[in-house]
Design an enzyme around this catalytic site. Structure first.
Site, PDB file in Angstrom:
ATOM      1  CG  HIS A  36      -1.990  -1.052   1.145  1.00  0.00           C
ATOM      2  ND1 HIS A  36      -3.319  -0.767   0.918  1.00  0.00           N
ATOM      3  CD2 HIS A  36      -1.915  -2.405   1.230  1.00  0.00           C
ATOM      4  CE1 HIS A  36      -4.015  -1.891   0.880  1.00  0.00           C
ATOM      5  NE2 HIS A  36      -3.191  -2.901   1.072  1.00  0.00           N
TER       6      HIS A  36
ATOM      7  CG  ASP B 101       0.146   9.074   1.181  1.00  0.00           C
ATOM      8  OD1 ASP B 101       0.129   7.887   1.537  1.00  0.00           O
ATOM      9  OD2 ASP B 101      -0.567   9.952   1.693  1.00  0.00           O
TER      10      ASP B 101
HETATM   11  O1  F6P Z   1      -1.919   2.594   4.587  1.00  0.00           O
HETATM   12  C1  F6P Z   1      -0.646   2.539   5.141  1.00  0.00           C
HETATM   13  C2  F6P Z   1      -0.694   2.076   6.580  1.00  0.00           C
HETATM   14  O2  F6P Z   1       0.570   2.026   7.070  1.00  0.00           O
HETATM   15  C3  F6P Z   1      -1.303   0.715   6.782  1.00  0.00           C
HETATM   16  O3  F6P Z   1      -0.438  -0.346   6.533  1.00  0.00           O
HETATM   17  C4  F6P Z   1      -1.682   0.833   8.191  1.00  0.00           C
HETATM   18  O4  F6P Z   1      -2.555  -0.144   8.626  1.00  0.00           O
HETATM   19  C5  F6P Z   1      -2.261   2.221   8.252  1.00  0.00           C
HETATM   20  O5  F6P Z   1      -1.435   2.953   7.394  1.00  0.00           O
HETATM   21  C6  F6P Z   1      -2.383   2.805   9.637  1.00  0.00           C
HETATM   22  O6  F6P Z   1      -1.214   2.656  10.377  1.00  0.00           O
HETATM   23  P1  F6P Z   1      -1.168   1.801  11.703  1.00  0.00           P
HETATM   24  O7  F6P Z   1      -1.742   0.468  11.398  1.00  0.00           O
HETATM   25  O8  F6P Z   1       0.286   1.749  12.068  1.00  0.00           O
HETATM   26  O9  F6P Z   1      -1.976   2.548  12.703  1.00  0.00           O
END
Ligand code: F6P
Length: 454
Positions: free
Chosen positions: A154, A363
């Site tokens: 992602h 991003d």
């Molecule tokens: O979309 C990128 C991302 O890093 C996901 O992999 C992740 O779940 C999300 O953002 C939110 O971050 P986190 O899970 O560390 O809170």
């Protein structure tokens, strides 16, 4: 039809606000087709209390595993978010590499694989997501799982020169060859990945994504830009106009214009630059003082990672300084809100905003950009100001595309956005809306699954 098994570190629990784009996208992808969603439970417990939680909601079965404190610290806080996250977001100076954390990261991947392997059926299609789980397929294969396994990244894939700065990068990135399909957000990410496979793994890789390694292993890589549920966001945005949260926001503006930003509180999102640029905008365009407000919604995440705490303090100082300098008794320039909102409420906020500032330094995609477009009123749409470093910029060329490192660029774009004539706003919005609608979450899911199953 094969069962779809989605694997991701973060899982969106039923009725909870999904944290970040990944959870929102996977929730959308699973809602229609149904399947099993495996990942971390979000709980940190002593080893003897570890559980695999099974929940069933709608068409989704959840299997969620607890982690111990040491696992969480090494795998999630350490290697995933203090090493891989800055690496993949082009910030090598923020990398804090630790061998034990890399070991812990691999151990958690192995642990997840052991637990999932017991739940698998031979014809399952397994779809693994994001940088937390790069070695996951290799772990499943070592347990004898022969099912089709796909991976989707992602976040961005930086060029080979950057990837090789990671100690033991060969071990990590070579394990991607255990997947049948590696999905990436943009053509640039694909080119970077193929370049790495050629240079570091002596693979032959065709530009359309067929990769063959010297040991005979072959897999495919491809571009699958993640989308959103456009019809749902558009519907929610329309309905939300009458909800108390949106009505109160509109009343509080008393006719002023509204600029909005919605991001996890993360250094990749360019929030400091955005706040500074909004201050510079008010400095240079005094005619807009008390005529425009900037609402920044920034729910804190990853608070155990020191860089995130530092960023939070700096943002508070920056917002406080700008507000102290320009506020009137009846007007505050920056409305800075550290909490998350339901998607329906956010959609209503997006529709109320004249401008969205989506200005990340890097991003993978940025779904807020697409949600903002989907939420607009067709007869009077707002303007999207979008960083060229968001994957979404590849698709949304009719946004005002900026370089977030240049404050003048943001200031000029904000001025252009706030003064853009209605016919131009409509023309730009129409083109972007048609694009996000054609390439929505349903298309993303089916094109990825079809390619994995093929
Ligand atoms: O979309 C990128 C991302 O890093 C996901 O992999 C992740 O779940 C999300 O953002 C939110 O971050 P986190 O899970 O560390 O809170």
């Amino acid at each position: 039809m094969s069962r779809l098994v989605v694997v991701s570190n973060r899982v969106a629990l039923p009725k909870k606000v999904p944290a970040g784009g990944l959870a929102a996208a996977m929730q959308g992808a699973l809602a229609e087709r149904g399947g099993l969603w495996f990942g971390w439970s979000g709980r940190v417990v002593p080893d003897r209390k570890r559980e695999l939680h099974r929940i069933h909601s709608g068409r989704i079965d959840y299997a969620l595993l607890d982690l111990t404190r040491a696992e969480y610290d090494q795998y999630y806080v350490g290697f995933a978010n203090r090493t891989l996250w800055p690496l993949l977001h082009f910030r090598p100076s923020l990398i804090d590499y630790d061998r034990d954390e890399f070991t812990g990261y691999r151990r958690v991947n192995a642990l997840f694989a052991e637990h999932l392997a017991r739940l698998l059926r031979p014809d399952d299609l397994i779809w693994v997501n994001d940088y937390h789980l790069i070695p996951f397929a290799a772990e499943l294969r070592s347990l004898g799982i022969a099912a089709r396994i796909g991976f989707f990244l992602h976040v961005p894939m930086p060029p080979p020169e950057l990837l090789v700065t990671l100690p033991h990068h060969e071990q990590l990135f070579r394990s991607l060859a255990a997947y049948d399909l590696v999905g990436l957000q943009t053509r640039r990410d694909l080119a970077a990945f193929l370049g790495y496979m050629r240079m570091e793994n002596h693979a032959t890789a065709s530009d359309d994504g067929r990769v063959a390694l010297a040991d005979g292993r072959a897999f495919r890589a491809g571009v699958f830009p993640v989308g959103i549920d456009v019809d749902a966001v558009a519907r929610q945005a329309q309905l939300a106009a009458a909800t108390p949260a949106v009505v109160k926001l509109m009343q509080s503006l008393e006719g002023q214009r509204l600029t909005i930003g919605v991001d996890r509180l993360d250094y990749s999102k360019g929030l400091l630059q955005r706040f500074a640029a909004f201050g510079a905008f008010l400095e240079q365009h005094s005619e807009w003082r008390a005529r425009v407000s900037f609402l920044q919604i920034a729910p804190p995440t990853r608070e155990e990672v020191p860089e995130y705490g530092e960023l939070r303090e700096r943002l508070e100082r920056e917002a406080g300084a700008t507000n102290g300098r320009y506020a009137h008794p009846h007007w505050v320039p920056i409305r800075y809100v550290n909490r998350s909102f339901q998607q329906a409420t956010l959609s209503g906020f997006f529709r109320s905003a004249d401008v969205a500032l989506v200005t990340p330094l890097r991003d993978g995609m940025n779904l807020v950009a697409k949600e903002y477009v989907a939420a607009q009123a067709p007869e009077d749409p707002g303007v999207l100001v979008l960083s060229r470093f968001a994957g979404a910029a590849d698709e949304l060329a009719e946004a005002i595309i900026i370089n977030p490192l240049d404050p003048v660029d943001i200031v000029e774009s904000l001025q252009a956005a706030l003064t853009m004539p209605l016919p131009e706003r409509r023309r730009r919005w129409q083109a972007m809306f048609e694009h996000v609608r054609r390439n929505d979450i349903h298309r993303w899911r089916s094109s990825y699954i079809d390619a994995l199953a093929a």
